[in-house]
Design a protein around this motif. Sequence first.
Motif, PDB file in Angstrom:
ATOM      1  N   LEU A 104     -10.092  -6.907   0.933  1.00 14.71           N
ATOM      2  CA  LEU A 104     -10.060  -5.447   0.957  1.00 14.71           C
ATOM      3  C   LEU A 104      -8.882  -4.863   0.180  1.00 14.71           C
ATOM      4  N   PRO A 105      -7.664  -5.419   0.283  1.00 14.72           N
ATOM      5  CA  PRO A 105      -6.563  -4.859  -0.539  1.00 14.72           C
ATOM      6  C   PRO A 105      -6.816  -4.958  -2.027  1.00 14.72           C
ATOM      7  N   PHE A 106      -7.661  -5.919  -2.480  1.00 19.40           N
ATOM      8  CA  PHE A 106      -8.009  -5.997  -3.894  1.00 19.40           C
ATOM      9  C   PHE A 106      -8.897  -4.824  -4.304  1.00 19.40           C
ATOM     10  N   ALA A 107      -9.871  -4.495  -3.460  1.00 19.52           N
ATOM     11  CA  ALA A 107     -10.873  -3.490  -3.816  1.00 19.52           C
ATOM     12  C   ALA A 107     -10.429  -2.074  -3.510  1.00 19.52           C
ATOM     13  N   LEU A 108      -9.575  -1.901  -2.517  1.00 24.97           N
ATOM     14  CA  LEU A 108      -9.177  -0.567  -2.080  1.00 24.97           C
ATOM     15  C   LEU A 108      -8.197   0.038  -3.080  1.00 24.97           C
ATOM     16  N   PRO A 109      -8.435   1.270  -3.543  1.00 23.53           N
ATOM     17  CA  PRO A 109      -7.436   1.926  -4.416  1.00 23.53           C
ATOM     18  C   PRO A 109      -6.085   2.008  -3.728  1.00 23.53           C
ATOM     19  N   THR A 110      -5.038   1.764  -4.479  1.00 24.08           N
ATOM     20  CA  THR A 110      -3.716   1.689  -3.865  1.00 24.08           C
ATOM     21  C   THR A 110      -3.305   3.005  -3.226  1.00 24.08           C
ATOM     22  N   ALA A 111      -3.701   4.121  -3.819  1.00 27.54           N
ATOM     23  CA  ALA A 111      -3.356   5.412  -3.227  1.00 27.54           C
ATOM     24  C   ALA A 111      -4.035   5.583  -1.868  1.00 27.54           C
ATOM     25  N   VAL A 112      -5.286   5.141  -1.768  1.00 24.86           N
ATOM     26  CA  VAL A 112      -6.003   5.222  -0.495  1.00 24.86           C
ATOM     27  C   VAL A 112      -5.323   4.343   0.547  1.00 24.86           C
ATOM     28  N   ALA A 113      -4.901   3.155   0.128  1.00 28.97           N
ATOM     29  CA  ALA A 113      -4.185   2.267   1.046  1.00 28.97           C
ATOM     30  C   ALA A 113      -2.892   2.901   1.517  1.00 28.97           C
ATOM     31  N   GLY A 114      -2.170   3.556   0.604  1.00 26.70           N
ATOM     32  CA  GLY A 114      -0.923   4.204   0.985  1.00 26.70           C
ATOM     33  C   GLY A 114      -1.133   5.321   1.980  1.00 26.70           C
ATOM     34  N   ILE A 115      -2.170   6.117   1.763  1.00 28.27           N
ATOM     35  CA  ILE A 115      -2.454   7.207   2.698  1.00 28.27           C
ATOM     36  C   ILE A 115      -2.844   6.658   4.064  1.00 28.27           C
ATOM     37  N   ALA A 116      -3.681   5.609   4.072  1.00 29.92           N
ATOM     38  CA  ALA A 116      -4.110   5.023   5.348  1.00 29.92           C
ATOM     39  C   ALA A 116      -2.925   4.423   6.105  1.00 29.92           C
ATOM     40  N   LEU A 117      -2.063   3.712   5.400  1.00 27.79           N
ATOM     41  CA  LEU A 117      -0.897   3.116   6.065  1.00 27.79           C
ATOM     42  C   LEU A 117       0.052   4.186   6.583  1.00 27.79           C
ATOM     43  N   THR A 118       0.209   5.261   5.825  1.00 24.67           N
ATOM     44  CA  THR A 118       1.072   6.358   6.279  1.00 24.67           C
ATOM     45  C   THR A 118       0.519   7.008   7.533  1.00 24.67           C
ATOM     46  N   ALA A 119      -0.809   7.202   7.559  1.00 24.67           N
ATOM     47  CA  ALA A 119      -1.419   7.802   8.748  1.00 24.67           C
ATOM     48  C   ALA A 119      -1.245   6.913   9.974  1.00 24.67           C
ATOM     49  N   LEU A 120      -1.239   5.615   9.777  1.00 29.57           N
ATOM     50  CA  LEU A 120      -1.102   4.696  10.903  1.00 29.57           C
ATOM     51  C   LEU A 120       0.339   4.556  11.370  1.00 29.57           C
ATOM     52  N   TYR A 121       1.273   4.521  10.415  1.00 26.75           N
ATOM     53  CA  TYR A 121       2.657   4.192  10.752  1.00 26.75           C
ATOM     54  C   TYR A 121       3.598   5.379  10.735  1.00 26.75           C
ATOM     55  N   ALA A 122       3.099   6.582  10.483  1.00 24.22           N
ATOM     56  CA  ALA A 122       3.925   7.777  10.603  1.00 24.22           C
ATOM     57  C   ALA A 122       4.308   7.977  12.067  1.00 24.22           C
ATOM     58  N   PRO A 123       5.375   8.720  12.333  1.00 25.43           N
ATOM     59  CA  PRO A 123       5.784   8.921  13.735  1.00 25.43           C
ATOM     60  C   PRO A 123       4.690   9.494  14.618  1.00 25.43           C
ATOM     61  N   THR A 124       3.729  10.206  14.034  1.00 25.27           N
ATOM     62  CA  THR A 124       2.622  10.754  14.819  1.00 25.27           C
ATOM     63  C   THR A 124       1.401   9.850  14.831  1.00 25.27           C
TER      64      THR A 124
END
Length: 291
Positions: A117-137
Amino acid sequence: MAFVAATADAAPPKAAWRWRQPSVLPGFGPALGVTLAYLGAIVLIPLLALALKPWQLGLAGVWHVLTDPRVLAALRLSFGASALAALANAPMGLVVAWVLVRFEFPGRRLLDALVDLPFALPTAVAGIALTALYAPTGPFGAVAAHLGIKTAYAPAGVFIALLFIGLPFVVRQLQPVLQDLDPEVDEAARTLGANDGQRFARVILPAVAPALLSGVGLAFARAVGEYGSVIFIAGNLQMKTEIAPLLIVIKLEQYDYAGAAAVGLAMLVISFLCLVAVSGAQMLLARRGRA
């Protein structure tokens, strides 16, 4: 006898005779020419341009750029987080590859597909998803914040993003080696009285060590140049969470092309030296395995 001697003297050298023999695979000459031309255009010429561009500033100018505290902090974060992420992916990648190769269970094919999945997923999408998961909220970030750990907008966020994009390199390098590893060798060690730790250290690990090192090296090289999945979760604070690729982009936006090339050249040299070290370690392990 004179005719035989004259014929022997007229025979072409052995090396030249071999060179004129037809290849098993036809078209060697054109294929080699296309290969060299393509590699020259895609790899060598851009690298040569990168190596020459910084020197427009002169030696003092290049030194001034590379010793700037902001540049040093960005390089330290990029290479330090990349090395830590690659090393952390080594044991986890080995476990994942071992499970996928040695065990049959429901959902194994789905789990094997998720590795890519990290190969196929656009890096910007991965960054947004990780931020949503690991942000303080976010769900993970809130738990970490409750424990006093800051994940997003901190160096830990950079580390998490590099873990995400580096794991597939380790797993995919290990899988073919584990598939070729005969289970009977492991069973023979078991019957001879070796415990689980001894069988792992003396049978499995020596066989997979070169592939493991190769996977770690590839994960490290990929992580050093990562941009899209990092800038969202990093926070991009100067001297704290600013990565080197982002600093290159900033210099390009300021039309400081020579300065950007100087930072890129430093990254290229450091990455090359690290990959040479990994290759040397692989050769050493291979020689020990044949001994």
